[in-house]
Motif scaffolding. Structure first.
Motif, short mmCIF file in Angstrom:
data_model
loop_
_atom_site.label_atom_id
_atom_site.label_comp_id
_atom_site.label_asym_id
_atom_site.label_seq_id
_atom_site.Cartn_x
_atom_site.Cartn_y
_atom_site.Cartn_z
N GLN A 1 0.83 -1.21 0.00
CA GLN A 1 0.00 0.00 0.00
C GLN A 1 0.86 1.26 0.00
O GLN A 1 0.51 2.25 -0.66
CB GLN A 1 -0.94 -0.03 1.21
CG GLN A 1 -2.04 -1.10 1.07
CD GLN A 1 -2.86 -1.28 2.33
OE1 GLN A 1 -2.39 -1.00 3.44
NE2 GLN A 1 -4.09 -1.78 2.18
N PHE B 1 -3.70 -10.72 -0.28
CA PHE B 1 -5.10 -10.77 0.19
C PHE B 1 -5.71 -12.14 -0.11
O PHE B 1 -6.45 -12.70 0.71
CB PHE B 1 -5.92 -9.67 -0.49
CG PHE B 1 -5.81 -8.32 0.14
CD1 PHE B 1 -5.95 -8.17 1.52
CD2 PHE B 1 -5.59 -7.18 -0.64
CE1 PHE B 1 -5.86 -6.91 2.11
CE2 PHE B 1 -5.50 -5.92 -0.05
CZ PHE B 1 -5.63 -5.78 1.32
N GLN C 1 -9.05 -13.05 1.93
CA GLN C 1 -9.76 -11.77 1.87
C GLN C 1 -10.07 -11.51 0.39
O GLN C 1 -9.43 -10.71 -0.28
CB GLN C 1 -8.90 -10.66 2.47
CG GLN C 1 -8.62 -10.85 3.96
CD GLN C 1 -7.71 -9.79 4.52
OE1 GLN C 1 -6.52 -10.03 4.78
NE2 GLN C 1 -8.23 -8.60 4.73
N GLN D 1 -11.13 -7.93 -1.19
CA GLN D 1 -9.99 -7.03 -1.31
C GLN D 1 -9.03 -7.50 -2.40
O GLN D 1 -8.46 -6.69 -3.14
CB GLN D 1 -9.25 -6.94 0.03
CG GLN D 1 -10.09 -6.34 1.15
CD GLN D 1 -10.82 -7.38 1.98
OE1 GLN D 1 -11.29 -8.38 1.43
NE2 GLN D 1 -10.92 -7.15 3.28
N GLU E 1 -10.41 -6.58 -5.85
CA GLU E 1 -10.25 -5.16 -6.15
C GLU E 1 -8.80 -4.85 -6.55
O GLU E 1 -8.54 -4.09 -7.50
CB GLU E 1 -10.66 -4.33 -4.94
CG GLU E 1 -10.48 -2.82 -5.12
CD GLU E 1 -11.25 -2.27 -6.32
OE1 GLU E 1 -10.80 -1.26 -6.89
OE2 GLU E 1 -12.31 -2.85 -6.69
#
Length: 715
Positions: free
Chosen positions: A87, A107, A112, A115, A118
């Motif tokens: 990030q 992720f 996850q 996430q 995306e």
């Protein structure tokens, strides 16, 4: 069923090696970064992370350094720190496609999936020409059951890389999970055409073949997986399951044990191992294994108690109460007020919950009820907790107003669905057997809850209001060993229906053979050493008589030998034992009754379907009555048909009735000739009358609830 999605290794950012100098270099940050890459390429990720951190300390604005540190941390099993690095890299460089891709991979590994999806989409927007990005996006969409979108991703990946076996593999997995087995076979075979050593493709091909009933070919696929990847735990479990399904129990146990050496904490494998031991008749060994586990909530220990001779009804009920206290009562806080319309005479919604709406013993007894329900007064909803269906499933489905396959729903979601459907009376047909959903009933999604048919004792749940039973299996006065209120049908609580086509009744076999053949087709788990002693007494008294036993478990030659040894110790030679395993069809199974003169019921867990099938084929069944529900089912069935002379209340009487029948061939012939007609005319097969009585019972439950305004607390 477990899902195996192919993992594409993250594409690591490539960097040209910078020359290393002994002098202080203005490019020291890049030198440190390159040193980190060298260590990472050798698999020394902790050392690599140290160099990347030093590079960042010198130049914190270089996105590439943060990305590389993220990779090193991911490889060390530090996903949270790795995600922060990716990030930060993206904050510094929002157009960094590789960082988005690495973020998506991390992720994904943490499950996850939203996430991850995306992140992959962002990577693809920046660089749409990398097949692996489309493949991994497809994989996380498939994990979320978004199959159409996943397949679109795989198609884009194939357009970019048409020779990638993993794309074909995951395409095949998506087809299998949707039940499109022909398409799945095609895609998986294509995957193997590109990479014949792809273990995951062989594994999934085995799953498809198993689903299609091609068990021998499934075994070949699983064995190929083991040859390629012997530490693959799921394949040992699947191979064991196929052997168990085929009745090759010794091999099944061997592979379950191998699976447990790889994943010793997998409760599902422990459960399957115990169920196989039960099929072998090793109930006590299975019980000891279960008790040895620290966590027992997913193991069917309560069902096992019904097979054991020494337990009293009170002891069995006490164990069920403990289940309620540990697993059901904590869910009582989730119970919400029921807003169902309290009109006593309105049309009611009845919901039936079962994993056995298929070729299963329960189907013989629930079909006449579903077929005779009054749809003017009752709206019928069936919640089917099983992935597979057959011609029985489709027939039962035709009787229901609504059919819900709920196997993929969690207990919370299924309870919400039932409440949304505004079910007035919810009926459990499984108890603590395989595929049960009792923790849905613990949430009390319907104002009235009932257990019926599929389980031979109280469930123990205080959120289930009633238990449908009869005066034979549950005599008056046994209410203290029920968490539910017993509601007794006027005759047997069983209502039996045969399949459309069955063999005719044949003449008495003993007349032609010159000797009596006793028989039992009960599940081998219902047989035990004390029962064998009784049967041996009968065989020793009735000269030249034989015993025919038939069970799926006898596909295992080791079990056959053990069975023969047990009877040899009791004075019965192997030549007097006829051992058969499963027949290829129900029709041929029923034809086997042509070889039997007298049926022998099991104890302490009586037969139900087997007793009804024997009577239908003209074979009288001698039963021994015990104290508990499971050992009184024969009493219920034979009383309903009017064959009380076949009911024994002591072991001595059991032997006496068998011997008496064997010595009266004239009576046996007459009984065989009239038994089917007598059964058809009995309450046992009067589906219309039985269902009317059941519906009247439902209406009484409902009227009582409508008149009650007190809030019930479950304790």
């Amino acid at each position: 069923m477990s899902k195996r999605l192919s993992k594409t290794k993250p594409q690591r950012q490539k960097h040209p090696a910078s020359p290393v100098t002994t002098a202080v270099s203005p490019n020291l940050d890049k030198i440190l970064n390159n040193q980190g890459i060298n260590f990472a390429q050798r698999g020394e990720f902790a050392q690599a992370a140290t160099y990347f951190q030093q590079a960042i300390a010198l130049n914190p604005t270089e996105a590439e350094f943060h990305n590389n540190l993220g990779i090193a941390l991911t490889e060390q099993g530090k996903p949270t720190e790795a995600i922060a690095c990716y990030q930060q890299a993206l904050t510094l460089n929002p157009n960094y496609a590789q960082a988005y891709y690495n973020l998506g991979n991390t992720f994904k590994e943490q499950c996850q999936f939203e996430q991850a999806a995306e992140a992959y989409r962002q990577a693809i927007n920046l660089n749409p020409n990398i097949a692996a990005m489309h493949l991994n996006l497809g994989n996380v969409l498939q994990e979320q059951n978004q199959f159409a979108e996943a397949i679109a991703c795989y198609q884009r990946a194939l357009a970019l890389n048409p020779i990638n076996a993993h794309i074909y593999l995951n395409f095949g997995i998506a087809m299998r999970r949707q039940g499109k087995f022909i398409d799945a076979l095609d895609w998986l075979q294509r995957a193997l055409a590109f990479n014949k050593n792809l273990a995951e493709a062989h594994y999934n091909l085995g799953l498809v073949l198993k689903e299609r009933g091609q068990l021998d070919h499934a075994v070949e696929c699983y064995q190929q997986v083991i040859a390629l990847k012997p530490d693959y735990p799921s394949v040992h479990k699947q191979l064991a399951a196929v052997f168990q399904q085929q009745g090759q129990l010794s091999q099944a146990i061997e592979y379950y044990q191998q699976a447990l050496t790889l994943t010793p904490d997998d409760l599902g494998i422990h459960q399957s191992l115990c169920s196989t031991l039960i099929e072998q008749g090793n109930v006590e060994e299975a019980l000891q294994k279960i008790k040895a586990l620290q966590t027992q909530d997913q193991i069917p220990i309560l069902l096992l108690l019904n097979y054991l001779n020494e337990l009293t009804p009170a002891a069995i009920f006490s164990a069920h109460q403990r289940f309620n206290e540990k697993y059901a009562l904590p869910l009582a806080q989730l119970i919400q007020p029921h807003l169902n319309d309290r009109q006593p005479q309105r049309k009611l919604k009845i919901g039936y919950v079962s994993a056995d709406f298929r070729t299963h013993s329960v189907a013989f007894f629930i079909e006449p009820i579903l077929a005779h329900h009054d749809h003017q007064q009752f709206e019928i909803v069936c919640y089917y907790n099983e992935r597979h269906d057959d011609f029985i499933t489709r027939r039962l489905q035709s009787y229901a107003d609504h059919w819900v396959n709920c196997v993929e729903l969690t207990d919370t979601d299924l309870a919400a669905k039932i409440r949304q459907d505004q079910i007035d009376i919810l009926v459990d047909l499984s108890g603590h057997t395989s595929g049960y959903r009792l923790l849905v009933f613990a949430r009390k999604p319907a104002p009235i809850q009932v257990t019926y048919l599929g389980y031979p004792t109280s469930t123990g749940l205080t959120t289930i209001d009633y238990r449908i039973t009869d005066g034979c299996v549950d005599s008056q006065g046994n209410e203290p060993i029920n968490s539910e209120t017993p509601l007794r049908m006027s005759n047997s609580y069983f209502c039996y229906q045969v399949y459309d086509q069955t063999p005719p009744v044949n003449p008495l076999p003993a007349v032609d053979k010159g000797y009596i053949t006793f028989g039992s087709f009960n599940n081998y788990a219902k047989l035990n050493s004390k029962l064998f002693e009784l049967w041996a007494q009968v065989l020793c008294v009735v000269a030249d008589s034989k015993l025919l036993v038939k069970a799926k478990s006898f596909h295992d030659p080791n079990l056959q030998q053990d069975f023969q040894k047990q009877f040899a110790r009791l004075g019965v030679e192997a030549e007097r034992l006829i051992i058969l395993n499963l027949a290829p069809s129900t029709y041929s199974h029923l034809e086997t009754y042509h070889q039997i003169d007298i049926g022998l019921d099991s104890h302490p867990y009586n037969g139900a379907t087997t007793t009804c099938q024997a009577l239908w084929m003209g074979v009288p069944v001698v039963t021994l009555v015990g104290e508990r529900h499971a050992s009184r089912m024969g009493l219920s069935i034979l009383s309903a048909v009017g064959l009380t002379e076949l009911i024994a209340y002591t072991p001595e009487e059991y032997v006496e009735i068998c011997v008496k029948l064997a010595n009266d061939l004239d009576y046996l012939q007459q009984l065989r000739a009239r038994l089917r007609t007598q059964m058809q005319a009995s309450p046992l097969m009067d589906g219309k009358q039985f269902t009317q009585h059941l519906e009247a019972t439902y209406r009484q439950m409902w009227e009582k609830w409508c008149a009650t305004t007190t809030v019930v607390k479950y304790t």
